[in-house]
Write a protein that holds these residues in place. Structure first.
Motif, PDB file in Angstrom:
ATOM      1  N   UNK A  71       0.836  -1.197   0.000  1.00 52.26           N
ATOM      2  CA  UNK A  71       0.000   0.000   0.000  1.00 52.26           C
ATOM      3  C   UNK A  71       0.874   1.252   0.000  1.00 52.26           C
ATOM      4  N   UNK A  72       0.509   2.203  -0.863  1.00 51.56           N
ATOM      5  CA  UNK A  72       1.259   3.446  -0.935  1.00 51.56           C
ATOM      6  C   UNK A  72       2.583   3.334  -1.662  1.00 51.56           C
ATOM      7  N   UNK A  73       2.802   2.259  -2.390  1.00 51.81           N
ATOM      8  CA  UNK A  73       4.061   2.050  -3.113  1.00 51.81           C
ATOM      9  C   UNK A  73       3.902   2.412  -4.579  1.00 51.81           C
ATOM     10  N   UNK A  74       4.875   3.130  -5.108  1.00 53.85           N
ATOM     11  CA  UNK A  74       4.846   3.537  -6.506  1.00 53.85           C
ATOM     12  C   UNK A  74       6.252   3.486  -7.092  1.00 53.85           C
ATOM     13  N   UNK A  75       6.412   2.774  -8.200  1.00 59.16           N
ATOM     14  CA  UNK A  75       7.670   2.812  -8.942  1.00 59.16           C
ATOM     15  C   UNK A  75       7.672   4.076  -9.803  1.00 59.16           C
ATOM     16  N   UNK A  76       8.792   4.778  -9.803  1.00 62.93           N
ATOM     17  CA  UNK A  76       8.893   6.037 -10.547  1.00 62.93           C
ATOM     18  C   UNK A  76      10.175   6.021 -11.370  1.00 62.93           C
ATOM     19  N   UNK A  77      10.043   6.307 -12.685  1.00 63.61           N
ATOM     20  CA  UNK A  77      11.190   6.189 -13.574  1.00 63.61           C
ATOM     21  C   UNK A  77      11.709   7.536 -14.081  1.00 63.61           C
ATOM     22  N   UNK A  78      10.963   8.614 -13.833  1.00 66.07           N
ATOM     23  CA  UNK A  78      11.436   9.934 -14.246  1.00 66.07           C
ATOM     24  C   UNK A  78      10.707  11.019 -13.457  1.00 66.07           C
ATOM     25  N   UNK A  79      11.122  12.265 -13.660  1.00 70.16           N
ATOM     26  CA  UNK A  79      10.596  13.384 -12.890  1.00 70.16           C
ATOM     27  C   UNK A  79       9.113  13.606 -13.125  1.00 70.16           C
ATOM     28  N   UNK A  80       8.665  13.472 -14.365  1.00 69.35           N
ATOM     29  CA  UNK A  80       7.243  13.672 -14.663  1.00 69.35           C
ATOM     30  C   UNK A  80       6.366  12.661 -13.929  1.00 69.35           C
TER      31      UNK A  80
ATOM     32  N   UNK B 174      -1.618   5.954   1.055  1.00 71.16           N
ATOM     33  CA  UNK B 174      -1.077   5.733   2.396  1.00 71.16           C
ATOM     34  C   UNK B 174      -2.051   6.222   3.466  1.00 71.16           C
ATOM     35  N   UNK B 175      -2.661   7.372   3.223  1.00 68.37           N
ATOM     36  CA  UNK B 175      -3.635   7.916   4.179  1.00 68.37           C
ATOM     37  C   UNK B 175      -4.840   6.993   4.310  1.00 68.37           C
ATOM     38  N   UNK B 176      -5.308   6.501   3.188  1.00 68.04           N
ATOM     39  CA  UNK B 176      -6.474   5.615   3.190  1.00 68.04           C
ATOM     40  C   UNK B 176      -6.171   4.289   3.886  1.00 68.04           C
ATOM     41  N   UNK B 177      -4.978   3.759   3.682  1.00 67.10           N
ATOM     42  CA  UNK B 177      -4.637   2.435   4.221  1.00 67.10           C
ATOM     43  C   UNK B 177      -4.196   2.478   5.681  1.00 67.10           C
ATOM     44  N   UNK B 178      -3.485   3.554   6.067  1.00 66.68           N
ATOM     45  CA  UNK B 178      -2.847   3.563   7.388  1.00 66.68           C
ATOM     46  C   UNK B 178      -3.220   4.760   8.256  1.00 66.68           C
ATOM     47  N   UNK B 179      -4.053   5.670   7.699  1.00 63.82           N
ATOM     48  CA  UNK B 179      -4.407   6.858   8.462  1.00 63.82           C
ATOM     49  C   UNK B 179      -3.245   7.823   8.605  1.00 63.82           C
ATOM     50  N   UNK B 180      -2.239   7.687   7.759  1.00 58.43           N
ATOM     51  CA  UNK B 180      -1.029   8.506   7.811  1.00 58.43           C
ATOM     52  C   UNK B 180      -0.521   8.659   6.380  1.00 58.43           C
ATOM     53  N   UNK B 181      -0.438   9.901   5.898  1.00 58.40           N
ATOM     54  CA  UNK B 181      -0.064  10.095   4.493  1.00 58.40           C
ATOM     55  C   UNK B 181       1.430  10.305   4.271  1.00 58.40           C
TER      56      UNK B 181
END
Length: 497
Positions: free
Chosen positions: A166-175, A188-195
């Motif tokens: 939950x709250x994990x994202x692979x990012x390959x460039x600035x955009x 993250x906020x939805x899953x754990x109450x903490x963003x």
């Protein structure tokens, strides 16, 4: 000596804990929500109490009510299982302050290791390798871009307060980072109450290797070797095995030593798991610590002969470890498959319904940790795990063949399961030779398989459902009588509101 343990969980893990309690001559008390009135864990426990309506925050996450119930029924201890409240430091602290024993680590250890950025700093301080990344939670996307440019793309955004993908994202460039930053925070906020989120370097094509550790309150520590957990979908494990074919004796000594040092760094006691990422050159990096019992603990039990749940209970009672590190050795090979109610042809969406037929696999070297039985409901409110099939063999090849045989025997009707995925995996050369990484499912699970699977699994599902449908309908009344008789003979059900 504990006389009664309240199990603050549901499903297969609650059944597993109740069984351990019975072998220790300790009474078990289950809790259940509206959706779980007919659940197997309710019937397995010695006592069962209604805790609230179906949504988890009104039942299994309602810890003031759970603690109040524990006091009312004179429970000596609470076992949280995994998920729900198992890593909630606030809950653990409340239990500790209620003169009830928490079967797990201290609230302080959980708080320290539960905040991922703080845990990373602690590991660095203790010379345990960590993946390069941010040293604290990120406040804005500009800060994230600055760190990403420093360590280099690709990077991974992660929730500071959680796990399980939950709250994990692979990012390959600035955009991509500009877009995914807010998405990760919202999830993250939805899953754990903490963003809060943090960023780390993406280790490409890694292995996910974890080490089971256990410690008592007297300063004794031990590891129970490693588990291979790289077969995942959406960052969630579906197959685990022990030992790992990728880990040789030299690396095993290094990674298990690092795991023990990680546990000592937070003054840890009870069962816990240190998770690492390992690159193709067998360099390993601290990922996180799970301060609880793991879903995959049975594979460790199968190769060591140690009952981890009984050991947890013993440690909570103040006893020393029942074994030393020198007593442990790897015996054979074990594999676990997590059986989920999910539709593989619909992006693994949960499959909701009632179990109409449940024929478990049997035979030498096969273990089933199940949370379902005939007429069990699979509700929409919780993780759709049904059971876990675990096989043991004198080597990996035998464990795999036993698993294939066990899965071919396993029949579940009423919901769609992910068993066809395992049939595909166990025939795939990359799995057989052990070269798979955490991207295995993502890369190799081809649309061609999905198309073929849809024809095969759905036709079989519809045929079996039709055959058993009429029979089940005609027998529901008599079966209900049997269940009610079983209910009155084997467990006490009381409403608690």
């Amino acid at each position: 000596m504990f006389k009664k343990i309240l199990i603050a969980n549901r499903g297969e893990i609650a059944v597993r804990i109740a069984r351990a309690c019975r072998e220790l001559n300790i009474k078990s008390a289950a809790i259940y929500s509206d959706a779980d009135r007919n659940s197997l864990h309710v019937r397995h426990a010695d006592e069962a109490y209604y805790i609230g309506s179906s949504p988890a925050n009104e039942s299994y996450l309602n810890y003031p009510k759970i603690i109040e119930l524990a006091k009312k029924i004179a429970a000596d201890a609470i076992h949280p299982g995994y998920g729900f409240l198992s890593e909630n430091a606030e809950f653990i602290s409340a239990v500790e302050n209620s003169n009830i024993t928490f079967i797990g680590p201290s609230a302080k250890s959980v708080a320290l290791m539960g905040e991922k950025t703080a845990a990373r700093l602690l590991m660095k301080k203790n010379n345990i390798p960590v993946v390069p990344g941010s040293e604290k939670s990120l406040t804005n996307v500009n800060e994230a871009m600055e760190i990403a440019n420093e360590i280099g793309y690709p990077v991974m955004l992660k929730a500071s307060a959680g796990g399980g993908g939950k709250g994990m994202r692979k990012v390959f460039n600035e955009n991509e980072l500009k877009v995914e930053f807010e998405r990760a925070k919202n999830e993250a906020l939805k899953a754990f109450g903490n963003n809060a989120v943090y960023l780390e370097k993406l280790i490409e094509e890694p292995k996910h290797i974890e080490v089971q550790i256990i410690a008592d309150k007297h300063g004794n520590y031990a590891h129970l070797f490693e588990r291979e957990c790289s077969v995942q979908r959406r960052h969630q494990k579906i197959i685990e095995e022990s030992p790992s074919t990728f880990v040789d004796e030299f690396i095993r000594e290094k990674i298990t030593k690092a795991a023990i040092e990680a546990a000592k760094a937070c003054n840890y006691y009870n069962a816990g798991t240190i998770e690492f990422l390992m690159d193709k050159n067998k360099n390993f990096y601290f990922l996180e610590m799970n301060t609880r019992l793991q879903v995959e603990h049975p594979v460790t039990e199968m190769i060591t002969g140690i009952d981890l749940v009984k050991e947890q209970i013993s440690i909570a009672q103040g006893n020393k470890l029942s074994f030393s590190q020198n007593d442990l050795k790897i015996n054979g090979h074990a594999i676990e498959c997590r059986i989920y109610a999910e539709d593989i042809n619909n992006n693994f969406a949960p499959s909701i319904g009632q179990i109409k037929l449940h024929k478990p696999p049997l035979g030498p070297g096969v273990r089933l940790d199940s949370g379902i039985d005939v007429f069990s409901d699979v509700p929409v409110y919780y993780d759709p795990i049904l059971s876990k099939v675990i096989t043991w063999g004198k080597n990996r090849e035998e464990a795999i063949e036993r698993m294939k045989r066990a899965l071919s025997e396993y029949q579940i009707v009423g919901v769609i399961t992910n068993i066809p995925v395992f049939n595909w995996i166990f025939s795939h050369e990359v799995f057989i030779n052990g070269s798979f990484t955490i991207n295995f499912i993502e890369k190799e699970f081809l649309p061609k398989f999905l198309t073929e699977s849809k024809l095969q699994s759905n036709e079989k599902y519809e045929l079996v459902s039709a055959i058993f449908g009429a029979m089940i309908k005609n027998s529901e009344q008599s079966n209900a009588v049997f269940i009610n008789n079983n209910k009155s003979n084997n467990w006490l059900s009381q409403n608690y509101e």
